[in-house]
Scaffold this active site. Sequence first.
Site, PDB file in Angstrom:
ATOM      1  N   SER A 171      42.734  43.822  50.971  1.00  0.00           N
ATOM      2  CA  SER A 171      41.640  44.414  50.208  1.00  0.00           C
ATOM      3  C   SER A 171      40.827  45.373  51.094  1.00  0.00           C
ATOM      4  CB  SER A 171      40.783  43.299  49.598  1.00  0.00           C
ATOM      5  OG  SER A 171      39.944  43.793  48.577  1.00  0.00           O
ATOM      6  N   ASP A 267      46.770  43.063  39.360  1.00  0.00           N
ATOM      7  CA  ASP A 267      45.631  43.511  40.154  1.00  0.00           C
ATOM      8  C   ASP A 267      45.151  44.877  39.678  1.00  0.00           C
ATOM      9  OD1 ASP A 267      43.766  44.002  42.135  1.00  0.00           O
ATOM     10  OD2 ASP A 267      45.208  43.991  43.794  1.00  0.00           O
ATOM     11  N   HIS A 299      44.715  39.944  42.324  1.00  0.00           N
ATOM     12  CA  HIS A 299      44.222  40.410  43.617  1.00  0.00           C
ATOM     13  C   HIS A 299      44.138  39.278  44.638  1.00  0.00           C
ATOM     14  CE1 HIS A 299      42.353  43.428  46.088  1.00  0.00           C
ATOM     15  NE2 HIS A 299      41.272  42.703  46.279  1.00  0.00           N
TER      16      HIS A 299
END
Length: 328
Positions: A171, A267, A299
């Site tokens: 991320s 995601d 995610h």
Amino acid sequence: MSSVFGSGEISTSDKYLLEIIGFIRVHKDGHCERLVGNRKLPAGTDSSTGVQSNDVVISPETNVSARIYIPKTATSNRKLPVMIYFHGGGFVVESTTTPLYHPTLNHLTAKSNVITVSVDYRLGPEYPLPIGYTDSWKAIQWVASHGPGHGPDPWLNKFADLRKVFFAGDSAGANIAHNMAIRFGSYPIAGLNLEGVILLHPYFGGVNPIGSELGKHKQLKAFTDQFWNLANPSGTGLDDPMFNPEKDPNVSGLGCSKILVAVAEKDSFRDRGLYYKELMEKSGWPGKIEMIESKEKDHVFFLFDHISQNACTLYNRICTFINHQSRV
């Protein structure tokens, strides 16, 4: 809607200066209340993997630190590749020591048979970007100082092969890994060979929505854009080159020969990952980029799940990427 980001609802309350629901509140007196990532797990020996970890201070002036992980297979006879890892959390929450990251890094270290240096960079909004990037670069330089075997950390001196270094993250941490590789391409560090970059569900964005951001993830894009705006209030917005690689004139100079990009089918950042692959392939960068997609997953699912088929497939792919020579 993504389970990681809850409902994706944007706060309209005037109770706080700013609130990202479920993650962080900035009170009117300026202090920050983090709603996740506050619990810390100690370093030590992990009973399930045999991985040992230890905390080190990289910069006493800024209190930037890292947690180093070594697999039980480590011996001084054969040095191991090094993975410098940057955690996620939208640049404003989480740490390498939390229940999300410490078990994941134990598992990843054991599975990939690497020495892991997981960096605790300072978080926004108290320390706005580019401070997190600066801290991360400082950590890379610190790792490189062990090249002659006379650095400050005995584990790195004894076990680390700095000819085989990888930048990795998930991320926002994947965003950092990418940007550090761009910087390394312009300012290589003597004694450290950056072999590859591992981007797990990278947090990239831009002013103009793409793919699912135009439809089913329109609201979620607005929600996740809040993290960048909070962490980087004095930047150039959502098209800042650090957030939108398409706007970076130096993107073709990324300083390694291979990239692994991981995306997840459900995601909201999936299309950003796919677009990044397309961008790098067209940029003139001479390396090889690989892609893995986890079906039916959202995610950073691998932070919560280390044993499902999808998680095992992802961990195996990372292991192969690190330990097998690529043909570029």
